[in-house]
Design a protein around this motif. Structure first.
Motif, PDB file in Angstrom:
ATOM      1  N   SER A 245       0.828  -1.210   0.000  1.00  0.00           N
ATOM      2  CA  SER A 245       0.000   0.000   0.000  1.00  0.00           C
ATOM      3  C   SER A 245       0.862   1.260   0.000  1.00  0.00           C
ATOM      4  O   SER A 245       0.520   2.262  -0.642  1.00  0.00           O
ATOM      5  N   ALA A 246       1.994   1.215   0.723  1.00  0.00           N
ATOM      6  CA  ALA A 246       2.893   2.377   0.760  1.00  0.00           C
ATOM      7  C   ALA A 246       3.561   2.599  -0.594  1.00  0.00           C
ATOM      8  O   ALA A 246       3.864   3.741  -0.967  1.00  0.00           O
ATOM      9  N   LEU A 247       3.812   1.539  -1.333  1.00  0.00           N
ATOM     10  CA  LEU A 247       4.370   1.674  -2.676  1.00  0.00           C
ATOM     11  C   LEU A 247       3.334   2.271  -3.631  1.00  0.00           C
ATOM     12  O   LEU A 247       3.662   3.101  -4.487  1.00  0.00           O
ATOM     13  N   LYS A 248       2.088   1.864  -3.483  1.00  0.00           N
ATOM     14  CA  LYS A 248       1.040   2.360  -4.380  1.00  0.00           C
ATOM     15  C   LYS A 248       0.767   3.840  -4.182  1.00  0.00           C
ATOM     16  O   LYS A 248       0.532   4.564  -5.156  1.00  0.00           O
ATOM     17  N   ASP A 249       0.779   4.298  -2.928  1.00  0.00           N
ATOM     18  CA  ASP A 249       0.458   5.719  -2.706  1.00  0.00           C
ATOM     19  C   ASP A 249       1.692   6.610  -2.678  1.00  0.00           C
ATOM     20  O   ASP A 249       1.593   7.815  -2.410  1.00  0.00           O
ATOM     21  N   GLY A 250       2.886   6.040  -2.945  1.00  0.00           N
ATOM     22  CA  GLY A 250       4.077   6.855  -3.099  1.00  0.00           C
ATOM     23  C   GLY A 250       4.842   7.157  -1.828  1.00  0.00           C
ATOM     24  O   GLY A 250       5.860   7.862  -1.861  1.00  0.00           O
ATOM     25  N   ARG A 251       4.411   6.615  -0.705  1.00  0.00           N
ATOM     26  CA  ARG A 251       5.154   6.849   0.531  1.00  0.00           C
ATOM     27  C   ARG A 251       6.493   6.122   0.508  1.00  0.00           C
ATOM     28  O   ARG A 251       7.447   6.531   1.176  1.00  0.00           O
ATOM     29  N   LEU A 252       6.575   5.043  -0.268  1.00  0.00           N
ATOM     30  CA  LEU A 252       7.817   4.317  -0.473  1.00  0.00           C
ATOM     31  C   LEU A 252       8.056   4.137  -1.965  1.00  0.00           C
ATOM     32  O   LEU A 252       7.113   4.071  -2.761  1.00  0.00           O
ATOM     33  N   VAL A 253       9.330   4.011  -2.319  1.00  0.00           N
ATOM     34  CA  VAL A 253       9.735   3.839  -3.716  1.00  0.00           C
ATOM     35  C   VAL A 253      10.679   2.642  -3.793  1.00  0.00           C
ATOM     36  O   VAL A 253      11.579   2.497  -2.957  1.00  0.00           O
ATOM     37  N   GLN A 254      10.469   1.784  -4.788  1.00  0.00           N
ATOM     38  CA  GLN A 254      11.344   0.631  -4.953  1.00  0.00           C
ATOM     39  C   GLN A 254      12.705   1.051  -5.475  1.00  0.00           C
ATOM     40  O   GLN A 254      12.826   1.963  -6.295  1.00  0.00           O
ATOM     41  N   VAL A 255      13.741   0.349  -5.002  1.00  0.00           N
ATOM     42  CA  VAL A 255      15.104   0.542  -5.488  1.00  0.00           C
ATOM     43  C   VAL A 255      15.716  -0.822  -5.779  1.00  0.00           C
ATOM     44  O   VAL A 255      15.232  -1.849  -5.286  1.00  0.00           O
ATOM     45  N   LEU A 256      16.750  -0.833  -6.584  1.00  0.00           N
ATOM     46  CA  LEU A 256      17.498  -2.060  -6.901  1.00  0.00           C
ATOM     47  C   LEU A 256      16.578  -3.188  -7.380  1.00  0.00           C
ATOM     48  O   LEU A 256      16.812  -4.363  -7.096  1.00  0.00           O
ATOM     49  N   ASP A 257      15.551  -2.811  -8.130  1.00  0.00           N
ATOM     50  CA  ASP A 257      14.554  -3.807  -8.516  1.00  0.00           C
ATOM     51  C   ASP A 257      15.126  -4.857  -9.466  1.00  0.00           C
ATOM     52  O   ASP A 257      14.627  -5.989  -9.510  1.00  0.00           O
TER      53      ASP A 257
END
Length: 298
Positions: A245-257
């Motif tokens: 949910s935090a990834l969807k609303d932008g509170r978190l961002v994926q790195v090193l995917d």
């Protein structure tokens, strides 16, 4: 003399690892359990257990008797359930252990549906991130994520668990976005668990890579790590069912995917003597049916 009752007592002692623990599980006195096993050995004319003040060691004949007794007891249970009409409708209580964050994310909505389907089943759930000892603590079933240790427990795959590396936009704006796993040496990380040294595993160009990570906060709970990452405390590595949910609303961002390792496996594990349990098997099949529907894993 009841041979089947003696078998049950002996199997419970084997599963629990001591007379005291077995007696607690059976609701009997330690002295009664010890006396019945001594009478069993006298009747068979063999020693099943070597006793000492600190531990019980099973003899080769005892191990053979244990394995045979488990099969017989399972068959007896199935016959009794069939006579009682339980082959179609499970009945009984399931003691279930499950990881805290996973249970909050998934079991809260699934277990009521399961209990509505099976009206004669009761579920007692213990939420814990520690690997409980099913045999000595009396659990019928446990859900576990990751590589399983070798044991006498039976394991059934339920679903795949995906994990991601992620951080808050504010943290990345201040500290920069890592491009390669080695860049983490200059970042604050939020590792799961305890210990002086934590390693994160990566897959790059088909080759595994491990990197030692450090940070100011280590927790054995994913929800707290997620909140710390959202607050800008560093980069964390968590399952998508926690940070989705935090990834969807932008509170978190994926790195090193591009370096993410293979998904983990969510498994249901249970003792051998619960293999014939209709409630346990019904819950496993229900969870496998519902959880494995998610395309790409949980």
């Amino acid at each position: 003399m009841n041979p089947f009752e003696d078998m049950r007592i002996f199997c419970q002692v084997m599963d629990s690892g001591s007379f005291t623990a077995a007696a607690d599980q059976l609701g009997l006195s330690k002295q009664f359990v010890s006396r019945r096993l001594m009478q069993l050995e006298e009747r068979l004319g063999v020693r099943l257990l070597n006793r000492s003040t600190r531990r019980l060691d099973v003899t080769p004949l005892g191990q053979s008797y244990y394995e045979s007794a488990l099969r017989l007891l399972s068959e007896v249970e199935q016959v009794e359930q069939g006579i009682a009409g339980q082959t179609s409708e499970p009945r009984g209580t399931i003691r279930l252990s499950a990881p805290l964050s996973f249970a909050v994310a998934h079991l809260g909505c699934l277990l009521p549906v399961f209990l509505q389907r099976y009206r004669d089943v009761t579920v007692e759930v213990d939420l814990s991130d520690r690997p409980v000892d099913l045999l000595s603590e009396g659990y019928d079933l446990a859900l576990r994520i990751g590589v399983l240790e070798d044991s006498t427990l039976i394991a059934r795959r339920l679903a795949s668990i995906h994990r991601v590396y992620c951080a808050s936009p504010a943290y990345l704006a201040e500290r920069g976005t890592p491009v390669n796993p080695e860049d983490l040496h200059s970042h604050d990380c939020l590792p799961y668990g305890h210990g002086r040294q934590v390693q994160w595993r990566f897959e790059g160009q088909g080759k595994p890579l491990t990197v030692n990570v450090t940070g100011r906060m280590r927790v054995n709970n994913g929800e707290l790590l997620k909140d710390a990452a959202i607050a800008g405390m560093g980069i964390t590595y968590l399952p998508t069912f926690i940070v989705g949910s935090a990834l969807k609303d932008g509170r978190l961002v994926q790195v090193l995917d591009n370096f993410r390792p293979e998904p983990l496996t969510l498994s249901a594990v249970y003792p051998q003597h619960r293999q014939g349990s209709r409630p346990v098997q019904a819950l496993i099949e229900f969870l496998r049916e519902r959880l494995d529907r998610t395309e790409g894993g949980l």
